[in-house]
Write an enzyme that holds these catalytic residues in place. Structure first.
Site, PDB file in Angstrom:
ATOM      1  N   PHE A   1       0.823  -1.208   0.000  1.00  0.00           N
ATOM      2  CA  PHE A   1       0.000   0.000   0.000  1.00  0.00           C
ATOM      3  C   PHE A   1       0.863   1.267   0.000  1.00  0.00           C
ATOM      4  CE2 PHE A   1      -2.205   2.904   3.214  1.00  0.00           C
ATOM      5  CZ  PHE A   1      -2.754   3.714   2.232  1.00  0.00           C
ATOM      6  N   ILE A   2       1.562   1.514   1.083  1.00  0.00           N
ATOM      7  CA  ILE A   2       2.377   2.721   1.152  1.00  0.00           C
ATOM      8  C   ILE A   2       3.585   2.601   0.238  1.00  0.00           C
ATOM      9  CG2 ILE A   2       3.762   4.190   2.662  1.00  0.00           C
ATOM     10  CD1 ILE A   2       1.903   3.460   4.959  1.00  0.00           C
TER      11      ILE A   2
ATOM     12  N   ALA B   1       6.997  -4.377   6.149  1.00  0.00           N
ATOM     13  CA  ALA B   1       6.655  -4.607   7.555  1.00  0.00           C
ATOM     14  C   ALA B   1       5.308  -5.296   7.635  1.00  0.00           C
ATOM     15  CB  ALA B   1       6.610  -3.297   8.331  1.00  0.00           C
TER      16      ALA B   1
ATOM     17  N   TYR C   1       3.099  -4.854  18.070  1.00  0.00           N
ATOM     18  CA  TYR C   1       3.452  -4.106  16.860  1.00  0.00           C
ATOM     19  C   TYR C   1       4.263  -2.864  17.213  1.00  0.00           C
ATOM     20  CZ  TYR C   1       2.875  -0.997  12.855  1.00  0.00           C
ATOM     21  OH  TYR C   1       3.105  -0.123  11.819  1.00  0.00           O
TER      22      TYR C   1
ATOM     23  N   ASN D   1      -2.028   7.933  10.962  1.00  0.00           N
ATOM     24  CA  ASN D   1      -2.999   7.013  10.374  1.00  0.00           C
ATOM     25  C   ASN D   1      -3.106   7.264   8.874  1.00  0.00           C
ATOM     26  OD1 ASN D   1      -3.733   7.114  13.346  1.00  0.00           O
ATOM     27  ND2 ASN D   1      -5.042   5.449  12.626  1.00  0.00           N
TER      28      ASN D   1
END
Length: 344
Positions: A11-12, A76, A178, A207
């Site tokens: 995603f990122i 990650a 986490y 977020n």
């Protein structure tokens, strides 16, 4: 520069890879394509050198580092997780993977690292008691949460607290597995920088939301969970009373922060908050997203998860002053886009 983006199909990471390429860098991606993250094969642009491989595999990492000038480490395992059974996977993906990467960077002489950090290293955010000033509240007791007492209390007098924005020099206080792995990543990067004289920059994401978020997974962020519910025609289910304060930052702004961070020339370790500086509550986000989607209004459930923090928002002043970055996408505009964006 030639830049390796670990986790660059995620995603990122995919947004970071594309932003770096648009900025004129040569981009190589290393991604394990784990099924929990990639429900369907990602489409990588032809101008990006994609290599499938696990960051925990020294041979794959060594090969990916050949000819590289810098690393953007996005790989990650993310999210709060389900229970402590997840702990070995979190430590393996996040900490062992980072250790393998840093060892190979030291061997190959790559001296510049940008790390995908997280605001979770702070635990609860900054709080002030009217009587005792700045305080650090203890983790919220399960019995308080079960009774609907969601706000942390002053550890000295039990009084009400006022939440504020936390700065990078605040003492870390990770409150779940986490979070502990994300702090360990920073410590490992700092040790690498001291040993090699390299430059390590941790971008403590808040977020993050936006197109290509993973859907229908318990490890996704709250924005993706709400968006998946709306796509299925069901109401977003908001935990606690919806009053949890967060800083929702668009993934395009996060990608731009990574581009800016690669321009940092000084050695050693430096951390930066990556957020808008304009907090919203989880309830406000759910309401805005539902309205933009045209779906059912959110349902506030009163449910809770141990390990969640109540309020965490941070000051973006350091990254503005030192890297010249600030978030550009307004919350309202971002939510309208996200309401109909493609998820993975």
């Amino acid at each position: 520069m030639r830049i390796l983006v670990t986790g660059g199909a995620g995603f990122i990471g995919s947004h970071v890879a594309e932003a770096l390429a648009a900025a004129g860098h040569e981009v190589r991606v290393l991604d394990a394509l784990l099924p929990a993250v990639h429900r369907k094969p990602p489409k990588m642009p032809g101008h990006i050198d994609f290599r499938e491989g696990d960051v925990r595999d020294p041979r794959a990492v060594a090969a990916a580092l050949r000819g590289v000038d810098a690393v953007s480490h996005q790989a990650a395992m993310v999210g709060l997780g389900l229970d402590l059974d997840d702990a070995p996977d979190y430590v393996g993906c996040n900490d062992l993977g980072t250790a393998v990467l840093l060892a190979e960077m030291a061997r190959s002489g790559v001296g510049r690292l940008v790390l995908a950090g997280s605001m979770v290293v702070y635990g609860e955010g900054r709080y002030t008691c009217g009587e005792h000033g700045p305080v650090v509240p203890a983790p919220r007791p399960a019995e308080d949460l079960a009774r609907g007492r969601f706000e942390p209390r002053c550890p000295d007098c039990g009084g009400e607290l006022t939440p504020g924005q936390v700065a990078e020099e605040a003492a870390p206080d990770p409150r779940n597995v986490y979070a502990a792995t994300k702090l360990a990543q920073e410590h490992l990067a700092a040790a690498w920088a001291r040993t090699t004289g390299g430059s390590a920059t941790s971008l403590r994401y808040h977020n993050v939301y936006g197109p290509k978020m993973p859907k229908d997974t318990p490890y996704a962020g709250v924005a993706s969970i709400f968006r998946s519910a709306l796509a299925a025609g069901t109401a977003p289910r908001v935990y606690e009373d919806g009053g949890q304060r967060r800083d929702f930052v668009h993934v395009a702004d996060v990608a731009a922060a990574n581009v800016a961070a690669l321009g940092r020339d000084s050695g050693g370790m430096r951390a930066y908050n990556v957020g808008t500086g304009r907090p919203r509550t989880v309830g406000q986000m759910a309401t805005a997203l539902a309205a933009a989607h045209g779906g059912p209004e959110p349902v506030v459930t009163g449910q809770f998860r141990l390990g969640d923090v109540r309020h965490i928002t941070a000051s973006p002043l350091r990254i503005r002053a030192e890297l010249g970055w600030r978030a550009r996408i307004a919350f309202e505009d971002g939510m309208r886009e996200f309401a109909t964006a493609d998820l993975r």
